[in-house]
Design a protein around this motif. Sequence first.
Motif, mmCIF file in Angstrom:
data_model
loop_
_atom_site.group_PDB
_atom_site.id
_atom_site.type_symbol
_atom_site.label_atom_id
_atom_site.label_comp_id
_atom_site.label_asym_id
_atom_site.label_seq_id
_atom_site.Cartn_x
_atom_site.Cartn_y
_atom_site.Cartn_z
ATOM 1 N N ALA A 1 -1.056 -0.506 -3.958
ATOM 2 C CA ALA A 1 -0.711 0.380 -5.073
ATOM 3 C C ALA A 1 -1.312 1.774 -4.897
ATOM 4 O O ALA A 1 -0.640 2.794 -5.104
ATOM 5 C CB ALA A 1 -1.172 -0.244 -6.388
ATOM 6 N N MET A 2 -2.587 1.848 -4.516
ATOM 7 C CA MET A 2 -3.205 3.153 -4.299
ATOM 8 C C MET A 2 -2.560 3.863 -3.115
ATOM 9 O O MET A 2 -2.383 5.088 -3.129
ATOM 10 C CB MET A 2 -4.714 3.001 -4.093
ATOM 11 N N PHE B 1 5.383 3.677 -11.481
ATOM 12 C CA PHE B 1 4.544 4.839 -11.791
ATOM 13 C C PHE B 1 5.254 5.766 -12.777
ATOM 14 O O PHE B 1 4.617 6.331 -13.682
ATOM 15 C CB PHE B 1 4.198 5.600 -10.516
ATOM 16 N N ALA B 2 6.563 5.937 -12.611
ATOM 17 C CA ALA B 2 7.321 6.791 -13.531
ATOM 18 C C ALA B 2 7.330 6.200 -14.937
ATOM 19 O O ALA B 2 7.177 6.928 -15.934
ATOM 20 C CB ALA B 2 8.752 6.965 -13.014
ATOM 21 N N LEU B 3 7.487 4.885 -15.024
ATOM 22 C CA LEU B 3 7.461 4.227 -16.335
ATOM 23 C C LEU B 3 6.076 4.341 -16.973
ATOM 24 O O LEU B 3 5.952 4.563 -18.182
ATOM 25 C CB LEU B 3 7.860 2.753 -16.181
ATOM 26 N N ALA C 1 6.043 -12.206 -2.453
ATOM 27 C CA ALA C 1 6.807 -10.967 -2.340
ATOM 28 C C ALA C 1 5.898 -9.748 -2.439
ATOM 29 O O ALA C 1 4.920 -9.740 -3.188
ATOM 30 C CB ALA C 1 7.872 -10.912 -3.428
ATOM 31 N N VAL C 2 6.251 -8.698 -1.691
ATOM 32 C CA VAL C 2 5.502 -7.442 -1.678
ATOM 33 C C VAL C 2 6.375 -6.337 -2.250
ATOM 34 O O VAL C 2 7.537 -6.185 -1.867
ATOM 35 C CB VAL C 2 5.068 -7.072 -0.245
ATOM 36 N N LEU C 3 5.823 -5.562 -3.180
ATOM 37 C CA LEU C 3 6.575 -4.458 -3.768
ATOM 38 C C LEU C 3 6.820 -3.358 -2.738
ATOM 39 O O LEU C 3 5.934 -3.036 -1.932
ATOM 40 C CB LEU C 3 5.834 -3.868 -4.968
ATOM 41 N N SER C 4 8.004 -2.767 -2.803
ATOM 42 C CA SER C 4 8.352 -1.659 -1.924
ATOM 43 C C SER C 4 7.876 -0.345 -2.524
ATOM 44 O O SER C 4 7.500 -0.260 -3.705
ATOM 45 C CB SER C 4 9.869 -1.608 -1.736
ATOM 46 N N LEU C 5 7.934 0.713 -1.721
ATOM 47 C CA LEU C 5 7.541 2.036 -2.208
ATOM 48 C C LEU C 5 8.455 2.476 -3.353
ATOM 49 O O LEU C 5 7.999 3.081 -4.331
ATOM 50 C CB LEU C 5 7.593 3.056 -1.067
ATOM 51 N N THR C 6 9.743 2.153 -3.253
ATOM 52 C CA THR C 6 10.685 2.507 -4.324
ATOM 53 C C THR C 6 10.327 1.794 -5.622
ATOM 54 O O THR C 6 10.385 2.395 -6.714
ATOM 55 C CB THR C 6 12.119 2.148 -3.909
ATOM 56 N N GLN D 1 1.092 8.074 -1.038
ATOM 57 C CA GLN D 1 2.299 8.451 -0.297
ATOM 58 C C GLN D 1 3.292 9.212 -1.171
ATOM 59 O O GLN D 1 4.025 10.081 -0.689
ATOM 60 C CB GLN D 1 2.961 7.207 0.286
ATOM 61 N N LEU D 2 3.316 8.901 -2.458
ATOM 62 C CA LEU D 2 4.239 9.558 -3.378
ATOM 63 C C LEU D 2 3.678 10.865 -3.940
ATOM 64 O O LEU D 2 4.317 11.507 -4.767
ATOM 65 C CB LEU D 2 4.583 8.601 -4.530
ATOM 66 N N GLY D 3 2.468 11.225 -3.526
ATOM 67 C CA GLY D 3 1.870 12.461 -3.987
ATOM 68 C C GLY D 3 1.347 12.389 -5.403
ATOM 69 O O GLY D 3 1.165 13.427 -6.060
ATOM 70 N N LEU D 4 1.049 11.160 -5.871
ATOM 71 C CA LEU D 4 0.603 10.981 -7.249
ATOM 72 C C LEU D 4 -0.911 10.873 -7.376
ATOM 73 O O LEU D 4 -1.424 10.829 -8.487
ATOM 74 C CB LEU D 4 1.253 9.727 -7.852
ATOM 75 N N ALA D 5 -1.608 10.812 -6.248
ATOM 76 C CA ALA D 5 -3.076 10.739 -6.288
ATOM 77 C C ALA D 5 -3.626 12.161 -6.346
ATOM 78 O O ALA D 5 -4.292 12.641 -5.429
ATOM 79 C CB ALA D 5 -3.596 9.992 -5.072
ATOM 80 N N THR D 6 -3.337 12.847 -7.447
ATOM 81 C CA THR D 6 -3.663 14.261 -7.559
ATOM 82 C C THR D 6 -5.163 14.500 -7.673
ATOM 83 O O THR D 6 -5.914 13.623 -8.103
ATOM 84 C CB THR D 6 -2.965 14.855 -8.794
#
Length: 404
Positions: A220-221, A191-193, A180-185, A226-231
Amino acid sequence: MNPYLDKLHSYPFEKLRLLFEQVKPNPEYKAISLGMGEPKHPTPKFIQQALVDNLDGLAVYPTTIGTPELRGAIANWLERRYNLPKVNPATQVLPVNGSREALFALAQAVIDKDAKSVVVSPNPFYQIYEGAAYLAGAEPYFVNSDPARNFGCDYDSIPPEVWQRVALLFVCSPGNPTGAVLSLTEWENLFALSERYNFIIAADECYSEIYHGEQPPLGAMEAAHQLGLATVDHPYARLIVFSSLSKRSNVPGMRSGFVAGDADVLKKFLLYRTYHGGAMSATVQAASVAAWNDETHVEQNRAQYRAKFNAITPLLKEVLDVELPDAGFYLWADVSRTGLSDTEFAQRLYAEYNVTVLPGSYLAREAHGVNPGANRIRMALVAETAEGLEAARRIVQFCKTLHP
């Protein structure tokens, strides 16, 4: 002796050996093993030649941080594969002696033994996650995979009091054994957790290049970007990604992989590895550069797996509940309709048809009242197609003797 050693379970293959100890396989059939996930496709000639051409590297002590050439090749591959902005090879990449060794070592580096920490793991899982947790003085907490979620894990089911103790979370995507592959959601939720509870995510992506659809698995990276978390100020915070050449390039014996991500974590991990003695031979590093810089052999390897899975999966679907996975080289089949448990199925198949499969219950732990691997088997389709087809035909024949 380290008292944590007493917490370790026997490895799945030791359990399998004991299961087969009193069994004599049918001599009418040549032995075929689908039990171990060891790549069997030939190692590309150019990688072998790169090893030969750099044997003078055996005469020098390698540095733990690795050569600039290898770190650069890995950074460039990450940028190409996952459409990432600039990855800094000096601070965001570290070569390792295979992802297995690094997965274990990271836990030893990041866990405070006095903090009564928790390490979250999917269930079923790669057993290194559990052993790494125990030997770091932490407690593993298993989250069961759910077939209704495409074998995803319900991380929201973990109580807040557990999250508050979590120091490290292992993720395997594509998953072993489920594929199984994790989705973006799903990544967004993790990441929030991680931000809320301040734990590190260890993303095991060693099966990322063997996939069965047209879309490459999300990394993961890549998800963080894509989520704008790689600040800019803290790229890939609390995220460490693991990858390897073993499956991608059919070189499990080279023990060559990398970790990448949070530069602050990698700085401390490099310090740990300097003492741990985790330096990769310069000869292997040179061959690794050649491997990471070439995609043609990866595409050819993936095509072989796709052809194999497309030929074998429909045969097995006649008698078992099994679907083509998102990625990886395992089939994760439910044997419930045969009337046998996973261990009974494996034992009788070996005895009557000389085919080895791995009971799913050996790859999981009982958690929250169930063992999510029970009544499933893992089949590693790593050999050539003809051998895999022969194994599938025997499995079909075996199942039909149970239910004509």
